[in-house]
Design a protein around this motif. Sequence first.
Motif, mmCIF file in Angstrom:
data_model
loop_
_atom_site.group_PDB
_atom_site.id
_atom_site.type_symbol
_atom_site.label_atom_id
_atom_site.label_comp_id
_atom_site.label_asym_id
_atom_site.label_seq_id
_atom_site.Cartn_x
_atom_site.Cartn_y
_atom_site.Cartn_z
ATOM 1 N N VAL A 116 15.303 68.482 80.679
ATOM 2 C CA VAL A 116 15.169 68.054 82.066
ATOM 3 C C VAL A 116 15.843 69.087 82.957
ATOM 4 O O VAL A 116 17.022 69.403 82.778
ATOM 5 C CB VAL A 116 15.807 66.669 82.301
ATOM 6 C CG1 VAL A 116 15.710 66.278 83.778
ATOM 7 C CG2 VAL A 116 15.147 65.614 81.428
ATOM 8 N N ILE A 117 15.094 69.624 83.913
ATOM 9 C CA ILE A 117 15.625 70.601 84.866
ATOM 10 C C ILE A 117 15.385 70.050 86.267
ATOM 11 O O ILE A 117 14.249 69.924 86.716
ATOM 12 C CB ILE A 117 14.954 71.973 84.690
ATOM 13 C CG1 ILE A 117 15.221 72.507 83.278
ATOM 14 C CG2 ILE A 117 15.458 72.955 85.747
ATOM 15 C CD1 ILE A 117 14.508 73.817 82.964
ATOM 16 N N GLY A 118 16.459 69.702 86.961
ATOM 17 C CA GLY A 118 16.366 69.009 88.236
ATOM 18 C C GLY A 118 15.947 69.890 89.405
ATOM 19 O O GLY A 118 15.926 71.120 89.325
ATOM 20 N N VAL A 166 18.192 69.581 76.410
ATOM 21 C CA VAL A 166 19.146 70.005 77.439
ATOM 22 C C VAL A 166 18.819 69.316 78.771
ATOM 23 O O VAL A 166 17.659 69.214 79.169
ATOM 24 C CB VAL A 166 19.119 71.540 77.618
ATOM 25 C CG1 VAL A 166 19.855 71.965 78.888
ATOM 26 C CG2 VAL A 166 19.719 72.218 76.398
ATOM 27 N N THR A 167 19.861 68.865 79.454
ATOM 28 C CA THR A 167 19.712 68.286 80.793
ATOM 29 C C THR A 167 20.507 69.116 81.794
ATOM 30 O O THR A 167 21.711 69.324 81.623
ATOM 31 C CB THR A 167 20.221 66.833 80.834
ATOM 32 O OG1 THR A 167 19.419 66.032 79.980
ATOM 33 C CG2 THR A 167 20.152 66.271 82.248
ATOM 34 N N LEU A 168 19.820 69.591 82.817
ATOM 35 C CA LEU A 168 20.472 70.221 83.970
ATOM 36 C C LEU A 168 20.265 69.243 85.125
ATOM 37 O O LEU A 168 19.233 69.248 85.793
ATOM 38 C CB LEU A 168 19.842 71.585 84.267
ATOM 39 C CG LEU A 168 19.873 72.600 83.111
ATOM 40 C CD1 LEU A 168 19.209 73.909 83.527
ATOM 41 C CD2 LEU A 168 21.300 72.858 82.647
ATOM 42 N N GLY A 169 21.250 68.370 85.309
ATOM 43 C CA GLY A 169 21.043 67.224 86.179
ATOM 44 C C GLY A 169 22.093 67.062 87.261
ATOM 45 O O GLY A 169 22.972 67.904 87.454
ATOM 46 N N ALA A 170 21.992 65.929 87.946
ATOM 47 C CA ALA A 170 22.906 65.592 89.034
ATOM 48 C C ALA A 170 24.075 64.775 88.493
ATOM 49 O O ALA A 170 23.910 63.957 87.589
ATOM 50 C CB ALA A 170 22.172 64.809 90.113
ATOM 51 N N HIS A 188 22.152 69.816 91.492
ATOM 52 C CA HIS A 188 21.990 70.270 90.109
ATOM 53 C C HIS A 188 22.684 71.621 89.904
ATOM 54 O O HIS A 188 22.901 72.363 90.865
ATOM 55 C CB HIS A 188 20.505 70.357 89.770
ATOM 56 C CG HIS A 188 19.765 69.079 90.054
ATOM 57 N ND1 HIS A 188 19.121 68.854 91.248
ATOM 58 C CD2 HIS A 188 19.597 67.965 89.309
ATOM 59 C CE1 HIS A 188 18.574 67.644 91.227
ATOM 60 N NE2 HIS A 188 18.848 67.089 90.060
ATOM 61 N N PRO A 189 23.002 71.978 88.671
ATOM 62 C CA PRO A 189 23.835 73.163 88.415
ATOM 63 C C PRO A 189 23.129 74.497 88.628
ATOM 64 O O PRO A 189 21.908 74.574 88.763
ATOM 65 C CB PRO A 189 24.237 72.991 86.947
ATOM 66 C CG PRO A 189 23.177 72.127 86.362
ATOM 67 C CD PRO A 189 22.712 71.215 87.440
ATOM 68 N N THR A 190 23.953 75.535 88.631
ATOM 69 C CA THR A 190 23.486 76.922 88.664
ATOM 70 C C THR A 190 23.819 77.567 87.319
ATOM 71 O O THR A 190 24.948 77.470 86.842
ATOM 72 C CB THR A 190 24.166 77.711 89.799
ATOM 73 O OG1 THR A 190 23.780 77.149 91.052
ATOM 74 C CG2 THR A 190 23.775 79.176 89.755
ATOM 75 N N LEU A 219 25.969 68.966 84.516
ATOM 76 C CA LEU A 219 25.722 68.162 85.705
ATOM 77 C C LEU A 219 26.484 68.693 86.916
ATOM 78 O O LEU A 219 27.570 69.250 86.780
ATOM 79 C CB LEU A 219 26.147 66.703 85.462
ATOM 80 C CG LEU A 219 25.552 65.973 84.246
ATOM 81 C CD1 LEU A 219 26.128 64.564 84.159
ATOM 82 C CD2 LEU A 219 24.045 65.942 84.307
ATOM 83 N N GLY A 220 25.897 68.499 88.087
ATOM 84 C CA GLY A 220 26.611 68.733 89.352
ATOM 85 C C GLY A 220 26.140 69.947 90.117
ATOM 86 O O GLY A 220 25.931 71.015 89.542
ATOM 87 N N GLY A 221 25.995 69.783 91.420
ATOM 88 C CA GLY A 221 25.518 70.867 92.262
ATOM 89 C C GLY A 221 26.490 72.012 92.423
ATOM 90 O O GLY A 221 26.085 73.132 92.735
ATOM 91 N N SER A 222 27.778 71.765 92.216
ATOM 92 C CA SER A 222 28.772 72.837 92.330
ATOM 93 C C SER A 222 29.114 73.460 90.983
ATOM 94 O O SER A 222 29.935 74.375 90.907
ATOM 95 C CB SER A 222 30.053 72.302 92.990
ATOM 96 O OG SER A 222 30.623 71.280 92.196
#
Length: 278
Positions: free
Chosen positions: A178-180, A195-199, A212-214, A228-231
């Motif tokens: 999952v790629i957000g 793998v999850t790249l999520g919120a 979502h992450p960088t 997880l996380g935008g930051s």
Amino acid sequence: MNTENNRFSNILQESQSNNWVRAIDSSKIINWIDDLFKILFPEKALETIQIELLLDQSKANFISILSEIVKDKTANQILDDAEAFYAALPDLYTSMQKDAQAILDTDPAADCIQEIINSYPGFFAIEVYRIANVIASLTACLLPRILTEYAHSKTGIDIHPSATIGVPFMIDHGTGIVIGETTIIGKYVSIYQGVTLGALQVEKSMQEKKRHPTVEDHVIIYANATILGGSTIIGNHSIVGGNTFITKSMNPYSFVMQSNKNTVLNQQEIKDINFFSI
């Protein structure tokens, strides 16, 4: 018609007048993307004139789809969007070739480009995403999401069309990825199944924020890792081990792994232990 059917018919009609409709037959979109892939990656080489005719037909079908699904643009604006997409197709094709080559260069189980094009679900999901991403940058409509959900249904890989993914990008196996929407992925990144790249939080109020992450360049993320996380930033050249759970940034060249230890026992000494009792 009896009274109950008549009442329900009226409810349906009223709801459908307030946008409870599908807007377009998804099969038209699926046929268009499948036909486009046959032009880009045919079973045998095509003559130039054949390619030109097929691209013209593909563009006509694309314009027809946009005309049905986009209601807030004029016919000329829709034509402009179609021209912009097909103008971007050469660069898209180059990106696809780089993705396939990177998979061939990094996956020891890959024998040739044809194997990747024909049988790798990760390659298919990435390239449908790339097409959907360009369309999403041109027009706000259902089309990009329908495309990526088609790839999701075929591969088990869920990539939001508005995610930002560099070239090349490699997915191996892929099921459950999952790629957000606001994910940013750099170049030469490899991701494995689950793998999850999520919120970190799922709230409607965060719709306009980076959730979502960088993931920076040259990162490997192994199976079932959750980031997880935008930051949250995964620094370049890092390795994220399997089954890890990450909500904080990692410096470049980091290596994170699960700390839980496996227990290894001698089978000859544990015959009386029932590990499967409830």
